[in-house]
Enzyme design. Structure first.
Site, PDB file in Angstrom:
ATOM      1  CD  GLU A   1      -3.119  -0.897   2.149  1.00 44.83           C
ATOM      2  OE1 GLU A   1      -3.000  -0.052   3.056  1.00 44.83           O
ATOM      3  OE2 GLU A   1      -4.120  -1.620   2.035  1.00 44.83           O
TER       4      GLU A   1
ATOM      5  CD  GLU B   1      -4.068  -5.725   3.601  1.00 46.35           C
ATOM      6  OE1 GLU B   1      -4.881  -4.889   4.023  1.00 46.35           O
ATOM      7  OE2 GLU B   1      -2.839  -5.581   3.681  1.00 46.35           O
TER       8      GLU B   1
HETATM    9  C1  FCB Z   1      -4.830  -2.039   5.138  1.00 49.69           C
HETATM   10  C2  FCB Z   1      -3.455  -2.384   5.692  1.00 49.69           C
HETATM   11  C3  FCB Z   1      -3.499  -3.432   6.772  1.00 49.69           C
HETATM   12  C4  FCB Z   1      -4.673  -3.265   7.691  1.00 49.69           C
HETATM   13  C5  FCB Z   1      -5.945  -3.137   6.901  1.00 49.69           C
HETATM   14  C6  FCB Z   1      -7.201  -3.011   7.733  1.00 49.69           C
HETATM   15  O1  FCB Z   1      -4.835  -0.740   4.664  1.00 49.69           O
HETATM   16  O2  FCB Z   1      -2.618  -2.840   4.680  1.00 49.69           O
HETATM   17  O3  FCB Z   1      -2.276  -3.386   7.434  1.00 49.69           O
HETATM   18  O4  FCB Z   1      -4.473  -2.204   8.518  1.00 49.69           O
HETATM   19  O5  FCB Z   1      -5.881  -2.047   6.038  1.00 49.69           O
END
Ligand code: FCB
Length: 461
Positions: free
Chosen positions: A172, A366
């Site tokens: 990210e 994610e």
């Molecule tokens: C993302 C991050 C991860 C976690 C999630 C909820 O932005 O990569 O570390 O905090 O959100």
């Protein structure tokens, strides 16, 4: 990785990698043990007032000492893959130079245990815990920063050659630059100017390119590499052609503001997958642009193997002439505990737009739901809202797959409740409940549910 023709209606491919994800600072604890140096999150979380209730990741889930038990829980859930990150300052306490063998040993044992349990390790090389020693030298603004990262990656690549096949470079960049160095709400808490931010962006992209090169050179044969991004996904407010095209434009196209540009897709993905910065930058913000050396764009766009996207929520938009307009959610719409709108079709439109634009298999690196989970009197955690979120999102992902989007893996965030950056421990994202005082773990209902989904490769969704 590609679904064979005729197999498309079967949805998820046979060896679909059902996984769960975590990151080092969020669960390891052992913040100053065995020679680990401090990261920007160690220093930031110890500044009064920065984190919810001044909480820190000093102990977190104590995973550093409990990883064997945690792997046993992964096995119980039936995970095919586990995504975790390596703490750079655990390997190089000062960020460069002296190597901390104990750090390497920890990750080597973790990787060996995963492999011997048949769980595929997906290694993230950097997930926000930048070495504090390098931050004091300017961090991503320092022209040497790409080389610092490359040298660290080379150590990892050499050590784990033959043991790790899947690597993610930098998690990210939108967040660690946009929120860490732009708005300053997370570590390292900076408020850089737009030209400084774009210099940092360029250095991060160069670091990614150099990391890819080092991995290919030293990491063994057949590596699969990606960079997990979280560029905002926009979804159509109605399933009309016009709104769908508006959503595509909003997701991939020129941003309407500098903040959107930084948090968006094109600023990062166009250089990586197309070898050029979005033209809007040159047209509207030429004076913000850093100096770009002749070889830079070729380095940044060295071929990688998949598009990795972290996605939790999306913004609905409506077509407005040639442009688009964000549509507010109706009163009472579902949200997670942090107030993020629940918009399941982000797992249909997101992968579809990204696949059609960048032509790489799309990994959902994610996706998950945070709630204020509590233990019930029967000692269990009945997290119906999380199952509802998951089920709706995975059905949308399956719809994308059925239409031919190549999706080889999905990672639920997170394996277990953990330290959620400046929100501390207030919300819980895990499939596994963690009682931070006793460090006891309990599989939530969603973990049992996910186990069935994995067993049936999503047929029971
Ligand atoms: C993302 C991050 C991860 C976690 C999630 C909820 O932005 O990569 O570390 O905090 O959100």
């Amino acid at each position: 990785m590609t679904a064979a023709k005729g197999e498309l209606n079967l949805a998820f491919v046979k060896n679909f990698m059902w996984g769960a994800a975590t990151s080092a600072y969020q669960l390891e604890g052992a913040a100053a043990e065995d020679g680990k140096g401090p990261s920007v999150w160690d220093t930031f979380s110890h500044m009064p007032g920065k984190i919810h209730q001044n909480e820190t990741g000093d102990f977190a889930c104590d995973h550093y000492h409990r990883f064997r038990d945690d792997i046993a829980l992964m096995k119980e859930i039936g995970l095919k893959a586990y995504r975790f990150s390596i703490s750079w300052p655990r390997i190089l306490p000062e960020g460069t130079g002296r190597v901390n063998e104990a750090g390497l040993q920890f990750y080597e044992t973790l990787i060996d245990e995963l492999n011997s349990n048949g769980i595929i390790p997906f290694v993230t090389l950097f997930h926000w815990d930048y070495p504090a020693a390098l931050q004091s030298l300017g961090g991503w603004l320092n022209p040497a920063s790409p080389i610092w990262f490359r040298n660290y990656v080379q150590i990892i690549a050499k050590r784990f050659a033959g043991k790790v096949k899947y690597y993610f470079t930098l998690n990210e960049p939108q967040c660690f630059i946009g929120l860490g160095c732009g708005t300053g709400e997370h570590a390292p808490g900076l408020h850089l100017s737009p030209p400084e931010l774009l210099t940092a962006v360029h250095h991060v992209l160069l670091a990614h390119g150099l990391a890819v090169k080092a991995l290919r050179e030293y990491g063994g044969d057949g590596l699969k590499i990606g960079i997990p991004q979280c560029g905002t996904i926009y979804i159509p407010a109605s399933e009309t052609q016009a709104d769908a095209e508006a959503a595509r434009k909003a997701t991939l196209g020129a941003a309407q503001s500098p903040r959107q540009l930084l948090m968006g897709t094109a600023l990062w993905s166009d250089p990586i997958f197309r070898g050029k910065y979005p033209s809007v930058l040159w047209k509207k913000h030429r004076d913000w642009m850093p100096k770009i050396e002749p070889n830079d764009m070729a380095l940044i766009s060295a071929p990688i193997d998949f598009y990795a996207q972290n996605v939790y929520s999306a913004t609905p938009v409506r077509a407005e002439g040639d442009s688009w307009r964000a549509v507010p959610s109706p009163a009472g719409s579902p949200k997670n505990a942090m107030g993020w709108a629940v918009t399941p079709s982000c797992l249909y439109w997101g992968p579809k737009f990204l696949y059609e634009a960048y032509r790489k298999p799309v990994i959902i690196s994610e996706n998950g739901f945070c709630a204020l989970d509590a233990m019930c009197l029967d000692g269990k955690i009945h997290d119906t809202n999380r199952i509802n979120y998951e089920r709706r999102h995975l059905l949308e992902l399956r719809r994308a797959v059925e239409e031919g989007v190549d999706v080889p893996a999905y990672f639920y965030w997170s394996l277990m409740d953990n330290f959620e950056w400046s929100f501390g421990y207030s919300e819980r994202f895990g499939l596994i409940y963690v009682d931070y005082q006793s460090q006891k773990r309990i599989l939530k209902d969603s973990a049992h549910w996910y186990r069935d989904v994995i067993l049936q490769n999503g047929k029971n969704l």
